[in-house]
Design an enzyme around this catalytic site. Sequence first.
Site, short mmCIF file in Angstrom:
data_model
loop_
_atom_site.label_atom_id
_atom_site.label_comp_id
_atom_site.label_asym_id
_atom_site.label_seq_id
_atom_site.Cartn_x
_atom_site.Cartn_y
_atom_site.Cartn_z
N TYR A 292 0.86 -1.18 0.00
CA TYR A 292 0.00 0.00 0.00
C TYR A 292 0.90 1.23 0.00
O TYR A 292 1.80 1.35 0.84
CB TYR A 292 -0.88 0.00 1.25
CG TYR A 292 -2.27 0.52 1.02
CD1 TYR A 292 -2.52 1.59 0.17
CD2 TYR A 292 -3.36 -0.06 1.67
CE1 TYR A 292 -3.81 2.05 -0.05
CE2 TYR A 292 -4.66 0.40 1.47
CZ TYR A 292 -4.87 1.46 0.62
OH TYR A 292 -6.14 1.93 0.42
N GLU B 186 -0.13 4.97 -0.65
CA GLU B 186 -0.80 6.24 -0.94
C GLU B 186 0.21 7.39 -0.88
O GLU B 186 1.06 7.43 0.02
CB GLU B 186 -1.90 6.50 0.08
CG GLU B 186 -3.15 5.67 -0.13
CD GLU B 186 -4.24 6.05 0.84
OE1 GLU B 186 -5.42 5.95 0.46
OE2 GLU B 186 -3.92 6.45 1.98
N ASP C 158 -5.04 14.01 -25.72
CA ASP C 158 -5.32 12.63 -25.30
C ASP C 158 -4.62 11.72 -26.31
O ASP C 158 -5.16 11.43 -27.37
CB ASP C 158 -6.82 12.40 -25.27
CG ASP C 158 -7.18 11.02 -24.73
OD1 ASP C 158 -6.27 10.19 -24.55
OD2 ASP C 158 -8.38 10.77 -24.48
N THR D 168 -2.29 6.18 -22.34
CA THR D 168 -2.29 4.85 -21.73
C THR D 168 -0.89 4.26 -21.88
O THR D 168 -0.09 4.71 -22.72
CB THR D 168 -3.30 3.92 -22.41
OG1 THR D 168 -3.01 3.86 -23.81
CG2 THR D 168 -4.71 4.39 -22.20
N LYS E 113 -1.62 -0.48 -25.27
CA LYS E 113 -1.70 -0.20 -26.71
C LYS E 113 -0.32 -0.36 -27.36
O LYS E 113 0.38 -1.32 -27.06
CB LYS E 113 -2.33 1.18 -26.94
CG LYS E 113 -3.75 1.30 -26.38
CD LYS E 113 -4.37 2.62 -26.76
CE LYS E 113 -5.82 2.73 -26.32
NZ LYS E 113 -5.97 2.90 -24.86
N ARG F 53 -1.67 -2.48 -18.49
CA ARG F 53 -2.87 -1.66 -18.64
C ARG F 53 -2.84 -0.57 -17.58
O ARG F 53 -2.83 -0.84 -16.38
CB ARG F 53 -4.13 -2.51 -18.52
CG ARG F 53 -4.17 -3.65 -19.54
CD ARG F 53 -5.56 -4.23 -19.66
NE ARG F 53 -6.49 -3.29 -20.26
CZ ARG F 53 -6.58 -3.04 -21.56
NH1 ARG F 53 -5.80 -3.68 -22.40
NH2 ARG F 53 -7.45 -2.16 -22.01
#
Length: 421
Positions: free
Chosen positions: A67, A69, A213, A239, A242, A248
């Site tokens: 974890y 954060e 984008d 992303t 691709k 991903r």
Amino acid sequence: MPVSTAPPAAPTAYADFDALRRHDPEIAEVVLGELGRQSDSLQLIAAENFTSPAVLAALGSPLANKYAEGYPGARHHGGCELVDAAERMAVERATTLFGAEHANVQSHSGSSAVLAAYAALLKPGDTVLAMGLPYGGHLTHGSPANFSGRWFDFVGYGVEAESGLIDYDQVHTLARQHRPKAIVCGSISYPRHPDYAVFREIADDVGAYLIVDAAHPMGLIAGGAAPSPVPYADVVCATTHKVLRGPRGGMILCGSELAERIDRAVFPFTQGGAQMHTIAAKAVAFGEAAAPAFAAYAHQVVANARVLADELEAEGFAVLTGGTDTHLISADPAPLGVDGKAARGRLAAAGLVLDTCALPYGDSRGIRLGTAAITTQGMGEAEMPRVAALFTAAMREEGEGARKVRAEVRALAGRFPPYPG
């Protein structure tokens, strides 16, 4: 020649497929079944690719347990020293690869990256100018089903009716008319390079932010096979899968003056803990994309797409814009007597897996495909005429003929396994 991916590395103590078989044979069967599906059909979905074994190893690592954060050096949890190192490497590799001043690598997807960009630059109710959905705009570019269409006032620009190319005069006219807070450049099915310099001029003329984008072309940009929006855009969203061949996920690039706003828009405004195994896998992908072999791969992707577009047109498909500059091909199968939805079904039955897409100036749908995955497998321009011929055969054959087409697709895929071994 493009470099194909290799078989996954030998199982380790933390990535043991035999353990999955023992503890959950049902899920193991799904995983093996999906590997088989990917191996005996052609993956032509423009948004998909095959990651390297190294990327897969990072995804299946103990970093998934952590974890974290916050950001490196400023986490809300202890024990983050090593994952901090992984994220710093991912950021450094991304900024070097794309020539950006700042990178945020925590976005879970391309959509969440766009959400964070809007959160950093806009307020609810602000006007945004973006490509209209009927012309290839993404859901995050103003769809009423998406947060973007509900929180902001989107105005859509389109393409010229005859050429299918972006109508820059219309973009400029709409920008002057509506005075948007931001202009979005990007599409899910536009196969040509946008003119980022023109978009920058229009944004400057009306005092708007320019958000690019670049989810689809980012891998081509990394390999030098497409122009970069980084020198022109205030924010670039993308992303990491691709064409880039990473895990991903999403990423955001920006100048140093917006870095803090972007980081705070990702965490804590729109996301919680970072997925450290995915961030490490992004770092691996950025490292791979910096190698000369990746540049060769990216250029081969484009070469394959151009040949395949020409061959599909020769087979009777109406190819939008008359071809492509990228990995993307958008086409109308209507000349062959079917619409996009029916075509996708027939092609899928033959093992040719792709998507449908909107067609400008009409209610029907076309097909959208890409050459990233089959190029990763090692296919080159010599295979593209055969792929196009299989498209036509799949559209026309029924019964025994259709079964023969499926067998031919399986045979072609078998010559280029995604993970040979």
